[in-house]
Design a protein around this motif. Sequence first.
Motif, PDB file in Angstrom:
ATOM      1  N   SER A 164       0.831  -1.204   0.000  1.00 41.71           N
ATOM      2  CA  SER A 164       0.000   0.000   0.000  1.00 41.71           C
ATOM      3  C   SER A 164       0.864   1.252   0.000  1.00 41.71           C
ATOM      4  CB  SER A 164      -0.936  -0.002   1.212  1.00 41.71           C
ATOM      5  OG  SER A 164      -1.843  -1.088   1.155  1.00 41.71           O
ATOM      6  N   VAL A 165       1.949   1.207   0.759  1.00 44.42           N
ATOM      7  CA  VAL A 165       2.898   2.329   0.782  1.00 44.42           C
ATOM      8  C   VAL A 165       3.529   2.512  -0.595  1.00 44.42           C
ATOM      9  CG1 VAL A 165       5.071   3.159   1.771  1.00 44.42           C
ATOM     10  CG2 VAL A 165       3.388   2.039   3.239  1.00 44.42           C
ATOM     11  N   LEU A 166       3.903   1.413  -1.213  1.00 45.80           N
ATOM     12  CA  LEU A 166       4.535   1.462  -2.532  1.00 45.80           C
ATOM     13  C   LEU A 166       3.583   1.994  -3.598  1.00 45.80           C
ATOM     14  CD1 LEU A 166       6.352  -1.975  -2.314  1.00 45.80           C
ATOM     15  CD2 LEU A 166       7.496   0.235  -2.585  1.00 45.80           C
ATOM     16  N   ARG A 167       2.318   1.636  -3.469  1.00 45.14           N
ATOM     17  CA  ARG A 167       1.339   2.095  -4.459  1.00 45.14           C
ATOM     18  C   ARG A 167       1.248   3.618  -4.461  1.00 45.14           C
ATOM     19  NH1 ARG A 167      -5.036   0.269  -5.025  1.00 45.14           N
ATOM     20  NH2 ARG A 167      -5.452   1.474  -6.922  1.00 45.14           N
ATOM     21  N   VAL A 168       1.227   4.208  -3.290  1.00 41.21           N
ATOM     22  CA  VAL A 168       1.164   5.674  -3.184  1.00 41.21           C
ATOM     23  C   VAL A 168       2.362   6.299  -3.889  1.00 41.21           C
ATOM     24  CG1 VAL A 168       1.264   7.616  -1.587  1.00 41.21           C
ATOM     25  CG2 VAL A 168      -0.199   5.651  -1.056  1.00 41.21           C
ATOM     26  N   GLU A 169       3.559   5.766  -3.623  1.00 42.34           N
ATOM     27  CA  GLU A 169       4.771   6.322  -4.223  1.00 42.34           C
ATOM     28  C   GLU A 169       4.802   6.102  -5.728  1.00 42.34           C
ATOM     29  OE1 GLU A 169       6.714   8.288  -2.592  1.00 42.34           O
ATOM     30  OE2 GLU A 169       5.510   7.906  -0.788  1.00 42.34           O
ATOM     31  N   ALA A 170       4.318   4.966  -6.195  1.00 39.69           N
ATOM     32  CA  ALA A 170       4.275   4.695  -7.631  1.00 39.69           C
ATOM     33  C   ALA A 170       3.342   5.683  -8.328  1.00 39.69           C
ATOM     34  CB  ALA A 170       3.827   3.262  -7.886  1.00 39.69           C
ATOM     35  N   GLU A 171       2.211   5.976  -7.686  1.00 37.90           N
ATOM     36  CA  GLU A 171       1.255   6.916  -8.269  1.00 37.90           C
ATOM     37  C   GLU A 171       1.784   8.343  -8.255  1.00 37.90           C
ATOM     38  OE1 GLU A 171      -2.252   6.137  -5.984  1.00 37.90           O
ATOM     39  OE2 GLU A 171      -2.854   4.416  -7.230  1.00 37.90           O
ATOM     40  N   ARG A 172       2.746   8.609  -7.387  1.00 40.78           N
ATOM     41  CA  ARG A 172       3.393   9.921  -7.345  1.00 40.78           C
ATOM     42  C   ARG A 172       4.526  10.051  -8.350  1.00 40.78           C
ATOM     43  NH1 ARG A 172       3.854  10.650  -0.731  1.00 40.78           N
ATOM     44  NH2 ARG A 172       1.675  11.282  -0.369  1.00 40.78           N
ATOM     45  N   GLY A 173       4.870   8.938  -8.998  1.00 38.81           N
ATOM     46  CA  GLY A 173       5.858   9.016 -10.065  1.00 38.81           C
ATOM     47  C   GLY A 173       7.147   8.259  -9.873  1.00 38.81           C
ATOM     48  N   LEU A 174       7.366   7.662  -8.695  1.00 38.91           N
ATOM     49  CA  LEU A 174       8.589   6.879  -8.515  1.00 38.91           C
ATOM     50  C   LEU A 174       8.554   5.667  -9.454  1.00 38.91           C
ATOM     51  CD1 LEU A 174       9.625   6.595  -4.740  1.00 38.91           C
ATOM     52  CD2 LEU A 174      10.869   7.674  -6.610  1.00 38.91           C
ATOM     53  N   PRO A 175       9.655   5.369 -10.137  1.00 36.99           N
ATOM     54  CA  PRO A 175       9.678   4.253 -11.110  1.00 36.99           C
ATOM     55  C   PRO A 175       9.804   2.900 -10.415  1.00 36.99           C
ATOM     56  CG  PRO A 175      11.830   5.288 -11.010  1.00 36.99           C
ATOM     57  CD  PRO A 175      10.937   6.099 -10.106  1.00 36.99           C
ATOM     58  N   ILE A 176       8.691   2.440  -9.864  1.00 39.64           N
ATOM     59  CA  ILE A 176       8.677   1.230  -9.036  1.00 39.64           C
ATOM     60  C   ILE A 176       8.056   0.058  -9.785  1.00 39.64           C
ATOM     61  CG2 ILE A 176       7.667   0.187  -6.955  1.00 39.64           C
ATOM     62  CD1 ILE A 176       7.742   2.958  -5.662  1.00 39.64           C
ATOM     63  N   THR A 177       8.653  -1.119  -9.610  1.00 39.30           N
ATOM     64  CA  THR A 177       8.040  -2.372 -10.036  1.00 39.30           C
ATOM     65  C   THR A 177       7.983  -3.293  -8.824  1.00 39.30           C
ATOM     66  OG1 THR A 177       8.929  -2.207 -12.282  1.00 39.30           O
ATOM     67  CG2 THR A 177       8.184  -4.381 -11.563  1.00 39.30           C
ATOM     68  N   VAL A 178       6.824  -3.897  -8.589  1.00 38.02           N
ATOM     69  CA  VAL A 178       6.662  -4.839  -7.476  1.00 38.02           C
ATOM     70  C   VAL A 178       6.663  -6.256  -8.029  1.00 38.02           C
ATOM     71  CG1 VAL A 178       5.070  -5.688  -5.709  1.00 38.02           C
ATOM     72  CG2 VAL A 178       5.452  -3.225  -5.963  1.00 38.02           C
ATOM     73  N   HIS A 179       7.451  -7.113  -7.395  1.00 40.52           N
ATOM     74  CA  HIS A 179       7.538  -8.513  -7.797  1.00 40.52           C
ATOM     75  C   HIS A 179       6.929  -9.381  -6.698  1.00 40.52           C
ATOM     76  CE1 HIS A 179      10.434  -7.527 -11.045  1.00 40.52           C
ATOM     77  NE2 HIS A 179      10.796  -6.581 -10.200  1.00 40.52           N
ATOM     78  N   ARG A 180       5.965 -10.199  -7.074  1.00 46.25           N
ATOM     79  CA  ARG A 180       5.341 -11.116  -6.118  1.00 46.25           C
ATOM     80  C   ARG A 180       5.729 -12.564  -6.450  1.00 46.25           C
ATOM     81  NH1 ARG A 180      -0.764  -8.806  -6.591  1.00 46.25           N
ATOM     82  NH2 ARG A 180      -0.583  -6.912  -5.285  1.00 46.25           N
ATOM     83  N   PRO A 181       6.812 -13.055  -5.877  1.00 43.03           N
ATOM     84  CA  PRO A 181       7.136 -14.466  -6.079  1.00 43.03           C
ATOM     85  C   PRO A 181       6.272 -15.355  -5.202  1.00 43.03           C
ATOM     86  CG  PRO A 181       8.820 -13.423  -4.731  1.00 43.03           C
ATOM     87  CD  PRO A 181       7.848 -12.342  -5.122  1.00 43.03           C
ATOM     88  N   SER A 182       6.157 -16.607  -5.584  1.00 39.49           N
ATOM     89  CA  SER A 182       5.490 -17.593  -4.731  1.00 39.49           C
ATOM     90  C   SER A 182       6.564 -18.257  -3.872  1.00 39.49           C
ATOM     91  CB  SER A 182       4.724 -18.602  -5.587  1.00 39.49           C
ATOM     92  OG  SER A 182       5.581 -19.215  -6.539  1.00 39.49           O
ATOM     93  N   MET A 183       6.409 -19.516  -3.513  1.00 34.43           N
ATOM     94  CA  MET A 183       7.368 -20.199  -2.649  1.00 34.43           C
ATOM     95  C   MET A 183       8.647 -20.500  -3.435  1.00 34.43           C
ATOM     96  SD  MET A 183       6.796 -23.674  -0.428  1.00 34.43           S
ATOM     97  CE  MET A 183       5.292 -23.045   0.314  1.00 34.43           C
TER      98      MET A 183
END
Length: 371
Positions: free
Chosen positions: A174-193
């Motif tokens: 949720s914190v990352l989403r706010v920053e991404a919407e503000r323009g930070l060039p963020i990619t989130v990776h969701r690995p499994s096990m």
Amino acid sequence: MNTYFITGATGVLGSAVVRELLADSQNQLVLLVRAENNAALQKRAAWLVASLEINTVTANRINFVQGDVEQEKLGLSPNEFAKLGERVTHIIHSAASVRMNHSLERARLAAVTATEHVIQLAQLGWKNSSLKKMEVVSTVGVGGKRKEPLPEGWLEEPRDFHNTYEQSKAEAESVLRVEAERGLPITVHRPSMIVGNSLTGYILHFQIFYFLLEFITGRRTRGVIPDISERYVDTIPVDYVARVVSWSSRNPLTIGRVLHLCAGQKNATSLDKARILAILKFREKGLFVPYEHILPVPWFKLLVSSILPFLPRKTRRSVNVLPIFLNYTENQVFTNTETCEILKNSGFILPCPDEFLGPVIDYYLSATYSV
């Protein structure tokens, strides 16, 4: 020349990312390592270099920095932090505490607070026009107890979680989403096990899947196991995840996206197949596997809760985590269609469990039970 700032480099995924990035001679690495003092830092640095079999020339492109993601300015002095913000071109935040039974306060410190501190560095780098990209490793576990397939995007709907690790990682997103919407060039990776290398089985530390192997073969429960005949677990080799994270760090196409680095429903690992294969390999190694007594899952849980108070303290600690492992035998579904579509054009092929399970189990056995 690229300068990568990496957290969690001494962990399973972080170390694999380090290996991947060092393959490019244009990459310089700054690794944030938690250590009590400089002597401890040098010891951990030497251990990582030896573990990854990094030669001296390549090791010269690594700068080990004593710090802590849970501390303000990452535990660095204001001057060190400012200089880092001037030179870092890429950030990969993979540090995490994967303990499932932390208090929520402690879990939030490791996930949310740590993410906020790394974001501070990213903001400074973005302000200085030095930062090109930020990769953050989350988990498919942010879906919690959600019954529907987990979508490949930001998730804000209310939901329950199996443990504090899942909840804290969801809050960090949720914190990352706010920053991404503000323009930070963020990619989130969701690995499994995450499991070992798809070809060699190598992995720096043994995590949940390996404890599951001991569990589902009955070696930790004297042969009494829950019925897992129709259960699957989503596993993914560490080298695949590391390659995608490295590739994504160089690719503006992934900015603002959430990538699911998982097997998906069609390629999930059958726990029954894993159990049969593990039993075969344990016995080939000359290791005892007890005769199995299979119970329905509710009966197994009842049995565990009934005998727990009467067990020795050491055994009780081991048995107490069985319900946590059972959570990972629930058939959770994680979609990866969009991610696979993005990756296939860059030559990424999703690993098949039938091909990597053998090497993964072989490496575990040789590393754990070699005479």
